[in-house]
Design an enzyme around this catalytic site. Sequence first.
Site, PDB file in Angstrom:
ATOM      1  N   HIS A  64       3.348   9.994   0.301  1.00 58.17           N
ATOM      2  CA  HIS A  64       4.221  10.018  -0.341  1.00 58.17           C
ATOM      3  C   HIS A  64       4.012  10.447  -2.050  1.00 58.17           C
ATOM      4  O   HIS A  64       3.090   9.773  -2.464  1.00 58.17           O
ATOM      5  CB  HIS A  64       5.555   8.954  -0.202  1.00 58.17           C
ATOM      6  CG  HIS A  64       5.079   7.529  -0.401  1.00 58.17           C
ATOM      7  ND1 HIS A  64       5.484   7.147  -1.956  1.00 58.17           N
ATOM      8  CD2 HIS A  64       4.489   6.483  -0.031  1.00 58.17           C
ATOM      9  CE1 HIS A  64       5.056   5.811  -2.097  1.00 58.17           C
ATOM     10  NE2 HIS A  64       4.183   5.492  -0.908  1.00 58.17           N
ATOM     11  N   ASP A 178      -0.360   3.704  -5.053  1.00 62.21           N
ATOM     12  CA  ASP A 178       0.571   3.651  -4.061  1.00 62.21           C
ATOM     13  C   ASP A 178       1.682   4.867  -4.265  1.00 62.21           C
ATOM     14  O   ASP A 178       2.736   4.610  -5.218  1.00 62.21           O
ATOM     15  CB  ASP A 178       1.323   2.549  -3.630  1.00 62.21           C
ATOM     16  CG  ASP A 178       2.729   2.549  -2.723  1.00 62.21           C
ATOM     17  OD1 ASP A 178       2.721   3.550  -1.949  1.00 62.21           O
ATOM     18  OD2 ASP A 178       3.345   1.500  -2.916  1.00 62.21           O
ATOM     19  N   GLU A 210       9.947   7.878  -0.660  1.00 57.61           N
ATOM     20  CA  GLU A 210       9.790   6.962   0.393  1.00 57.61           C
ATOM     21  C   GLU A 210      10.139   5.506  -0.304  1.00 57.61           C
ATOM     22  O   GLU A 210      10.430   4.818   0.671  1.00 57.61           O
ATOM     23  CB  GLU A 210       8.447   6.997   0.448  1.00 57.61           C
ATOM     24  CG  GLU A 210       7.681   6.173   1.732  1.00 57.61           C
ATOM     25  CD  GLU A 210       7.108   4.667   1.077  1.00 57.61           C
ATOM     26  OE1 GLU A 210       6.837   3.828   1.986  1.00 57.61           O
ATOM     27  OE2 GLU A 210       7.240   4.627  -0.123  1.00 57.61           O
ATOM     28  N   GLU A 211       9.982   5.300  -1.420  1.00 57.01           N
ATOM     29  CA  GLU A 211      10.199   3.969  -2.158  1.00 57.01           C
ATOM     30  C   GLU A 211      11.706   3.512  -1.894  1.00 57.01           C
ATOM     31  O   GLU A 211      11.845   2.335  -1.984  1.00 57.01           O
ATOM     32  CB  GLU A 211       9.761   3.784  -3.337  1.00 57.01           C
ATOM     33  CG  GLU A 211       8.248   4.140  -3.509  1.00 57.01           C
ATOM     34  CD  GLU A 211       7.518   2.767  -3.062  1.00 57.01           C
ATOM     35  OE1 GLU A 211       7.749   1.987  -2.752  1.00 57.01           O
ATOM     36  OE2 GLU A 211       6.033   3.130  -3.388  1.00 57.01           O
ATOM     37  N   HIS A 324       2.162  -1.702  -6.864  1.00 61.73           N
ATOM     38  CA  HIS A 324       3.738  -1.877  -7.476  1.00 61.73           C
ATOM     39  C   HIS A 324       3.618  -2.676  -8.652  1.00 61.73           C
ATOM     40  O   HIS A 324       4.315  -3.609  -9.200  1.00 61.73           O
ATOM     41  CB  HIS A 324       4.811  -2.428  -6.423  1.00 61.73           C
ATOM     42  CG  HIS A 324       5.120  -1.638  -5.290  1.00 61.73           C
ATOM     43  ND1 HIS A 324       6.338  -1.945  -4.763  1.00 61.73           N
ATOM     44  CD2 HIS A 324       4.594  -0.547  -4.884  1.00 61.73           C
ATOM     45  CE1 HIS A 324       6.517  -0.849  -3.927  1.00 61.73           C
ATOM     46  NE2 HIS A 324       5.178  -0.092  -3.795  1.00 61.73           N
TER      47      HIS A 324
END
Length: 360
Positions: A64, A178, A210-211, A324
């Site tokens: 992603h 990420d 995606e998140e 994150h």
Amino acid sequence: MDEVEGLLKELTEAGGIPGHEAEVRQLVRKHLGPLGDISYDRLGSVICEKRGEARGPKIMLAAHMDEIGFLVSHITKEGFIRFAALGGWWDQVLLAQRVRIKTAQGDVIGTIGAKPPHLLSDEERRKLVEKDNMYIDIGATSSDEVEKAGVRIADPIVPVSEFTVLASGRTYLSKAFDDRGGCAVMIAVTQRMVSLDHPNTLFAVATVQEEVGLRGAKTSVTLVNPDVAIVLEGTAANDMPGASNEGHQVLRLGGGPVVTFYRGDMIPNRHLRDLMIDIARKNAIPLQIRADGRVRGGTDGAAIHLHGSGVPTVVLSLPVRYVHSHGAIMHRADFDAAVELLTEVIRGLDQKTVTDMTAW
Ligand code: CO
């Protein structure tokens, strides 16, 4: 800085919060464009098709592009900016961090305001500040100044963090590993496949959103309709103080990429998973196996493996410390091992191997 570091710098520093992936999409397109035929789904995911031998299976590699971020939700008359969070932020990692507001007039830099210790009561010092009580300060003294800078309600806000090679020379500090780490692995693997024979058609797919709910995975998998899928992710390493319970599994930075045996939203295809482990062993490529069902968070694999009547799917992740946050750390050895392993796995995915994965 070598080629991989340059790629990681470019990708991690780019902005791309869910639904606003334009900056990072352009970069992905720049790198994948010369390697195959480019198309898009209608949410904005990038699909690069690289054909191998004619009638081989369709392999989907997915990573992603989006990162967690914010949107402007309100501008106070004093000139402070309230924000809505997109994706899984922990309030504690936000205060005093730099952000970039992407306005129609250009980028505006700000900081997430934090009261200085001088102004905190004893009780406030002990408490976690919640993001609803936070604001972004762009150095304005009125709402007029904020407006003049171009900031409008619903403008996207991107974390700011400079990609840095750390002292070891093998570890990197940045935001958004990420899943820009996964995007970089995908690009590097696709580059390798250009000079190698492979008995399949490879689809390198950079998904959006995606998140906030695996949305680009759902739409792109419909277009690709793959026979097999490998999802590339960044996952939480727990090799730092206080992060793993004694007697439980530790995922180490530099210990190799991680294949997950189980998670709340997906169980990988056994044959595909075992193929990956066998190839890693045969080629002496380090690989870590996560079987800890307590780890939270979903991946695009959850959406992809449920496409149609089901797609054999596995998730391969780079371990990332402080995922994150503005200050995440990854290891070059894990990147190199992931590229090596995927190259070998894709070369092994012929029609028979793939058919056998769903021969019950
Ligand atoms: Co991710």
